[in-house]
Design a protein around this motif. Structure first.
Motif, mmCIF file in Angstrom:
data_model
loop_
_atom_site.group_PDB
_atom_site.id
_atom_site.type_symbol
_atom_site.label_atom_id
_atom_site.label_comp_id
_atom_site.label_asym_id
_atom_site.label_seq_id
_atom_site.Cartn_x
_atom_site.Cartn_y
_atom_site.Cartn_z
ATOM 1 N N ALA A 151 0.831 -1.197 0.000
ATOM 2 C CA ALA A 151 0.000 0.000 0.000
ATOM 3 C C ALA A 151 0.871 1.255 0.000
ATOM 4 C CB ALA A 151 -0.927 0.002 1.209
ATOM 5 N N ALA A 152 1.917 1.258 0.809
ATOM 6 C CA ALA A 152 2.834 2.395 0.842
ATOM 7 C C ALA A 152 3.599 2.500 -0.473
ATOM 8 C CB ALA A 152 3.807 2.257 2.008
ATOM 9 N N TYR A 153 4.030 1.356 -0.989
ATOM 10 C CA TYR A 153 4.762 1.338 -2.252
ATOM 11 C C TYR A 153 3.908 1.880 -3.403
ATOM 12 C CZ TYR A 153 6.532 -0.639 -6.615
ATOM 13 O OH TYR A 153 6.948 -0.808 -7.916
ATOM 14 N N ASP A 154 2.655 1.444 -3.472
ATOM 15 C CA ASP A 154 1.774 1.894 -4.547
ATOM 16 C C ASP A 154 1.588 3.405 -4.511
ATOM 17 O OD1 ASP A 154 1.474 -0.654 -5.532
ATOM 18 O OD2 ASP A 154 -0.455 -1.019 -4.546
ATOM 19 N N PHE A 155 1.471 3.966 -3.308
ATOM 20 C CA PHE A 155 1.333 5.418 -3.198
ATOM 21 C C PHE A 155 2.623 6.111 -3.637
ATOM 22 C CE2 PHE A 155 1.731 9.483 -1.151
ATOM 23 C CZ PHE A 155 0.470 10.046 -1.292
ATOM 24 N N ALA A 156 3.763 5.610 -3.157
ATOM 25 C CA ALA A 156 5.044 6.243 -3.470
ATOM 26 C C ALA A 156 5.348 6.181 -4.965
ATOM 27 C CB ALA A 156 6.163 5.579 -2.684
ATOM 28 N N ALA A 157 4.859 5.127 -5.628
ATOM 29 C CA ALA A 157 5.145 4.951 -7.054
ATOM 30 C C ALA A 157 4.526 6.045 -7.907
ATOM 31 C CB ALA A 157 4.668 3.583 -7.521
ATOM 32 N N ASP A 184 9.236 -9.034 -9.331
ATOM 33 C CA ASP A 184 9.006 -10.066 -10.339
ATOM 34 C C ASP A 184 7.817 -9.752 -11.227
ATOM 35 O OD1 ASP A 184 11.145 -11.629 -9.561
ATOM 36 O OD2 ASP A 184 9.974 -12.805 -8.132
ATOM 37 N N ASN A 185 6.905 -8.904 -10.748
ATOM 38 C CA ASN A 185 5.690 -8.595 -11.506
ATOM 39 C C ASN A 185 5.595 -7.104 -11.831
ATOM 40 O OD1 ASN A 185 4.047 -11.289 -11.397
ATOM 41 N ND2 ASN A 185 4.808 -10.997 -9.318
ATOM 42 N N LEU A 186 6.747 -6.508 -12.092
ATOM 43 C CA LEU A 186 6.803 -5.081 -12.367
ATOM 44 C C LEU A 186 6.072 -4.768 -13.668
ATOM 45 C CD1 LEU A 186 8.270 -2.798 -10.799
ATOM 46 C CD2 LEU A 186 10.079 -2.950 -12.520
ATOM 47 N N PRO A 187 5.212 -3.736 -13.672
ATOM 48 C CA PRO A 187 4.515 -3.381 -14.911
ATOM 49 C C PRO A 187 5.486 -2.853 -15.958
ATOM 50 C CG PRO A 187 4.133 -1.730 -13.220
ATOM 51 C CD PRO A 187 4.817 -2.873 -12.537
ATOM 52 N N ASP A 192 12.078 0.234 -16.881
ATOM 53 C CA ASP A 192 13.373 0.906 -16.891
ATOM 54 C C ASP A 192 13.862 1.261 -15.485
ATOM 55 O OD1 ASP A 192 11.389 2.796 -16.500
ATOM 56 O OD2 ASP A 192 12.462 4.386 -17.568
ATOM 57 N N GLN A 193 13.011 1.059 -14.491
ATOM 58 C CA GLN A 193 13.403 1.331 -13.100
ATOM 59 C C GLN A 193 13.762 0.057 -12.347
ATOM 60 O OE1 GLN A 193 9.806 3.289 -11.845
ATOM 61 N NE2 GLN A 193 10.559 5.311 -12.408
ATOM 62 N N ARG A 194 13.753 -1.070 -13.045
ATOM 63 C CA ARG A 194 13.963 -2.353 -12.365
ATOM 64 C C ARG A 194 15.290 -2.381 -11.598
ATOM 65 N NH1 ARG A 194 11.412 -7.025 -13.309
ATOM 66 N NH2 ARG A 194 10.631 -6.207 -15.288
ATOM 67 N N GLY A 195 16.353 -1.879 -12.214
ATOM 68 C CA GLY A 195 17.649 -1.915 -11.553
ATOM 69 C C GLY A 195 17.669 -1.111 -10.267
ATOM 70 N N GLU A 196 17.113 0.099 -10.306
ATOM 71 C CA GLU A 196 17.099 0.936 -9.104
ATOM 72 C C GLU A 196 16.198 0.344 -8.026
ATOM 73 O OE1 GLU A 196 17.570 5.414 -10.710
ATOM 74 O OE2 GLU A 196 16.125 4.160 -11.789
#
Length: 431
Positions: A151-157, A184-187, A192-196
């Motif tokens: 929930a926190a991650y979704d808001f920060a994204a 593993d399920n990154l949209p 392009d942000q996978r590495g960071e």
């Protein structure tokens, strides 16, 4: 979305108070999208199966019956009027506006302790209203990520602020399983942000479980997720924080050969040599023939050479010829010219021609150029390797040109340097 690179070090007990103690509130709350319905992932596509009970070892979820909160107010808090019954408004005023720095820290700690998945956004709003500082935002985002997970991650994204890195780090510290499942399920929009994102996960996992973080970092590096140097620095810093330099060195020695190991050796060597130069040299010397240890060899030579150039050079002389040895000579002489250029010159004059002498002369001439550019040019001309000679002459020539352009132009006319080198001397590229 930009990402902060700095690691969070929660001071004044905030990590215990907020990241994990308040995690007890996660149990049984339907409002927490990360914990509702049980563990979201038993096996991630990263290949890590959870331990008994369905969680990767290192997950810090609250268990039924746990309660990290306390209603006991300490003496310091009582002394400064920070009580358990204060509401968010009163705490926020004290945390961000009080003149006393201890009051501000204690009140901010209470704010984090009072955070729940339901009031986190309200608390965040108060921080915006009170113009909270960068360290406070780091602590808040880390703690919110640990408490509320996805929930926190979704808001920060989708936040306009740079909240995502620390929020994900906190989530990974408390619940590696959930954070890995997200990666593993990154949209596609965030590919392009996978590495960071992977680096943020390693940072959080390392806060609680260095062994798991090491395993993940090696896998991420092999898969091209994250920068190997940054992944290694995170791990090495944690190994140094939790153990002695010798213990951190033993951890690095067990890593498989590759970029992660090389970067870790360099990071640890720098800390090790500052505490015990001779011991650090003995440790890293065993890797002298390993290309991945090149940076570490040079680091030990440089740090030791700042205080004791002769012992450092004596050690470097014992190593087999390698890039690390050459870099070490370059580093020692690059500093020695500042403290005793006469002694450094005498040492150079006695060295037989070799790759290590070329490196040593290059280090001396490059460093001494700003004190005596003409003397540095003379030294640079004595370098046997043509490429290194031109590179060193270019640096010394630039210092000469900055100090005395007319004399430098006269020298350039007869220098025999290429047009490219001449251009670099008179119009160097800005870094």
């Amino acid at each position: 979305m930009n990402f902060k690179s700095a690691r969070v070090h929660l001071g004044w007990g905030l990590a215990a108070a907020a990241a994990f103690a308040v995690g007890s509130q996660r149990s049984g709350k339907a409002g927490n999208s990360d914990s509702a319905g049980g563990d979201p992932v038993a096996r991630t596509s990263s290949g890590f199966r959870s331990a008994a009970g369905g969680e990767i070892e290192g997950d810090r979820r609250a268990r039924p019956g746990q309660n990290g909160r306390t209603d006991t107010t300490g003496r310091i808090s009582t002394l400064f009027g920070i009580g358990d019954g204060m509401d968010l408004d009163a705490l926020a005023v004290k945390a961000f506006k009080d003149a006393n720095p201890i009051v501000r820290r204690l009140a901010f700690s209470k704010l984090l302790e009072s955070m729940t998945p339901e009031n986190a956004l309200e608390l965040r709003g108060k921080m915006l209203e009170m113009r909270a500082g960068g360290d406070e935002w780091d602590d808040f985002n880390y703690s919110w990520g640990a408490l509320a997970g996805k929930a926190a991650y979704d808001f920060a994204a989708i936040s306009e602020e740079h909240d995502l890195a620390l929020t994900l780090t906190g989530w990974a510290a408390a619940n590696p399983t959930g954070a890995l499942a997200m990666l593993d399920n990154l949209p596609a929009s965030m590919a392009d942000q996978r590495g960071e994102l992977a680096e943020s996960i390693i940072s959080g996992v390392a806060d609680n479980n260095l062994a798991l973080a090491t395993q993940l970092a090696i896998q991420f590096a092999a898969e091209g997720k994250g920068n190997p140097d940054r992944l290694s620095r995170t791990l090495a810093d944690e190994a140094l924080r939790t153990g002695s330099p010798a213990e951190a060195a033993a951890w690095a020695a067990a890593l498989p050969d590759g970029k992660v190991k090389g970067a870790a050796l360099g990071r640890i060597a720098g800390a090790y040599v500052r505490s015990n130069p001779a011991e650090a040299a003995g440790w890293i010397g065993q890797y002298a023939g390993d290309p991945s240890a090149r940076r570490a060899i040079a680091e030990v030579g440089q740090e030791w050479g700042k205080k004791e150039p002769l012992p450092a050079l004596g050690w470097l002389e014992t190593l087999p010829a390698s890039g690390g040895q050459a870099d070490g000579f370059r580093s020692v002489f690059g500093d020695w010219e500042d403290t005793n250029p006469v002694a450094a010159s005498e040492y150079l004059a006695k060295m037989p021609r070799s790759a290590k002498r070329d490196a040593a002369v290059s280090g001396f001439a490059s460093g001494y150029a700003w004190q005596d550019p003409q003397a540095s040019i003379q030294w640079a001309q004595d370098i046997s390797d043509p490429e290194l000679r031109q590179e060193t002459l270019t640096r010394a020539g630039h210092a000469f040109y900055r100090r005395d352009p007319e004399s430098a132009r006269t020298w350039l006319d007869g220098s025999g340097l290429s047009a490219e080198a001449r251009q670099a001397i008179m119009n160097p590229r800005r870094r």
